[in-house]
Design an enzyme around this catalytic site. Structure first.
Site, PDB file in Angstrom:
ATOM      1  N   ASN A   6      -3.169 -12.346   1.403  1.00 26.91           N
ATOM      2  CA  ASN A   6      -3.162 -13.868   2.003  1.00 26.91           C
ATOM      3  C   ASN A   6      -4.540 -14.137   2.286  1.00 26.91           C
ATOM      4  OD1 ASN A   6      -2.358 -16.061   3.140  1.00 26.91           O
ATOM      5  ND2 ASN A   6      -1.057 -15.266   4.820  1.00 26.91           N
ATOM      6  N   LEU A   7      -4.949 -15.194   1.660  1.00 22.23           N
ATOM      7  CA  LEU A   7      -6.552 -15.762   2.062  1.00 22.23           C
ATOM      8  C   LEU A   7      -6.473 -16.859   3.207  1.00 22.23           C
ATOM      9  CD1 LEU A   7      -8.019 -15.773  -1.713  1.00 22.23           C
ATOM     10  CD2 LEU A   7      -7.771 -13.738   0.029  1.00 22.23           C
ATOM     11  N   LYS A   8      -5.389 -17.372   3.442  1.00 26.65           N
ATOM     12  CA  LYS A   8      -5.178 -18.250   4.342  1.00 26.65           C
ATOM     13  C   LYS A   8      -5.999 -19.276   4.519  1.00 26.65           C
ATOM     14  CE  LYS A   8      -3.321 -14.728   7.650  1.00 26.65           C
ATOM     15  NZ  LYS A   8      -3.119 -13.866   8.711  1.00 26.65           N
ATOM     16  N   HIS A  88       5.853 -17.643   6.729  1.00 29.34           N
ATOM     17  CA  HIS A  88       4.588 -16.785   7.521  1.00 29.34           C
ATOM     18  C   HIS A  88       4.696 -17.256   8.976  1.00 29.34           C
ATOM     19  CE1 HIS A  88       0.535 -15.427   8.698  1.00 29.34           C
ATOM     20  NE2 HIS A  88       0.858 -14.642   7.827  1.00 29.34           N
ATOM     21  N   GLU A 157       6.060  -8.776   9.169  1.00 20.44           N
ATOM     22  CA  GLU A 157       4.862  -8.968   9.734  1.00 20.44           C
ATOM     23  C   GLU A 157       4.846  -9.110  11.166  1.00 20.44           C
ATOM     24  OE1 GLU A 157       1.270 -10.181   7.054  1.00 20.44           O
ATOM     25  OE2 GLU A 157       2.652 -12.022   7.592  1.00 20.44           O
ATOM     26  N   GLY A 163      -4.204 -10.186  12.744  1.00 24.41           N
ATOM     27  CA  GLY A 163      -5.280 -10.587  13.110  1.00 24.41           C
ATOM     28  C   GLY A 163      -5.750 -10.217  14.385  1.00 24.41           C
ATOM     29  N   SER A 193      -2.905  -6.554  10.311  1.00 29.98           N
ATOM     30  CA  SER A 193      -3.875  -5.718  10.594  1.00 29.98           C
ATOM     31  C   SER A 193      -3.846  -4.387   9.625  1.00 29.98           C
ATOM     32  CB  SER A 193      -3.949  -5.055  12.239  1.00 29.98           C
ATOM     33  OG  SER A 193      -4.123  -6.480  12.925  1.00 29.98           O
TER      34      SER A 193
HETATM   35  P1  13P Z   1      -4.222  -9.733   9.031  1.00 34.55           P
HETATM   36  O1  13P Z   1      -4.274  -8.606   8.110  1.00 34.55           O
HETATM   37  O2  13P Z   1      -5.611 -10.385   9.310  1.00 34.55           O
HETATM   38  O3  13P Z   1      -3.593  -9.170  10.250  1.00 34.55           O
HETATM   39  O4  13P Z   1      -3.178 -10.769   8.614  1.00 34.55           O
HETATM   40  C1  13P Z   1      -1.812 -10.321   8.361  1.00 34.55           C
HETATM   41  C2  13P Z   1      -1.134 -11.462   7.521  1.00 34.55           C
HETATM   42  O5  13P Z   1      -0.977 -12.497   8.202  1.00 34.55           O
HETATM   43  C3  13P Z   1      -0.912 -11.555   6.190  1.00 34.55           C
HETATM   44  O6  13P Z   1      -0.013 -12.621   5.821  1.00 34.55           O
END
Ligand code: 13P
Length: 237
Positions: A6-8, A88, A157, A163, A193
């Site tokens: 997920n590149l957000k 999400h 998640e 994060g 994470s």
């Molecule tokens: P991180 O891997 O940065 O914790 O994010 C996870 C996430 O939200 C994937 O959708």
């Protein structure tokens, strides 16, 4: 296994293209048979001819229309995109998406046969309130969702692990995945994470069918290593 990035709100179109090419080359030259999904920002969506699958991080439940700031089916079809992430925690908690609007979105894209990665997970106060409260909270996120949909993938998640560098223990992940598997037979990913340093251990847990990776996936090399771990685990089964 399913390995998803997920590149957000990261990477421009040019950077995304370079990233996707790097991953695709890695997959081709290492005979990767795992399912690799990449979710770029909306403005970086593009055609991709190869093994890995490009998906949208979000889209509105519409073909097109007057929904300022949103994209619809037309914008996904332009690039042959048939995969979407729904629910999400950043959309639920920061953008205020409700279960009701997620259900609408889910049903709209389900009718079209999309592959849907549907995210669930609890904030810290729910986890701290004990297992019963936490499971009740997560169960509410399954409400109105067709858990037997054939193109469904669920991602667990925990919000507090996203994060932050914090993760549940491997035993905690195993226990919750076991419980969540009772709610749906869909493949169940863990996210929050995941890094090169813990990916192999997480992937090896029972009822973990893959991972959804945010920050660590921004390093193509790290993400490729995680894909390789999944491949090795499958090969050794
Ligand atoms: P991180 O891997 O940065 O914790 O994010 C996870 C996430 O939200 C994937 O959708």
């Amino acid at each position: 296994m399913i390995i998803a990035a997920n590149l957000k709100t990261n990477f421009t179109r040019a950077k995304t293209t370079k990233y996707v090419d790097e991953l695709e080359n890695f997959m081709q030259s290492n005979n990767i048979s795992q399912e690799v999904l990449v979710f770029p920002a909306a403005s970086s969506l593009n055609f991709h001819d190869g093994e890995l699958i490009i998906g949208a991080q979000n889209a509105y439940a519409t073909q097109n229309g007057a929904f300022t700031g949103e994209i619809g089916l037309d914008h996904l079809e332009e690039f042959g995109i048939k995969t979407i992430l729904i629910g999400h925690s950043e959309r639920r908690h920061i953008l205020g998406e409700t279960q009701e609007s997620l259900i609408k979105k889910f049903n709209f894209y389900k009718e079209l046969g999309f592959k849907i990665v549907y995210c669930v997970g609890e904030p810290l106060e729910m986890r701290e309130a004990g297992n019963e409260t936490m499971m009740k909270y997560i169960s509410a996120q399954y409400e109105g969702i067709d858990t037997e949909y054939k193109n469904l993938i669920i991602a667990y998640e925990p919000v507090w692990a996203i994060g932050t560098g914090l993760t549940p223990t491997l035993d905690d992940i195993e226990a919750i995945h076991k419980d969540l598997k009772q709610k749906s037979h869909a493949p169940l990913l863990y996210g929050g994470s995941v890094k090169v340093t813990n990916a192999n251990d997480v992937l090896a847990i029972d009822n973990v069918d893959g991972i959804l990776v945010g920050s660590a996936a921004l390093y193509a090399e790290h993400f490729c290593t995680m894909i390789e771990y999944a491949q090795q685990l499958e090969n050794n089964k």
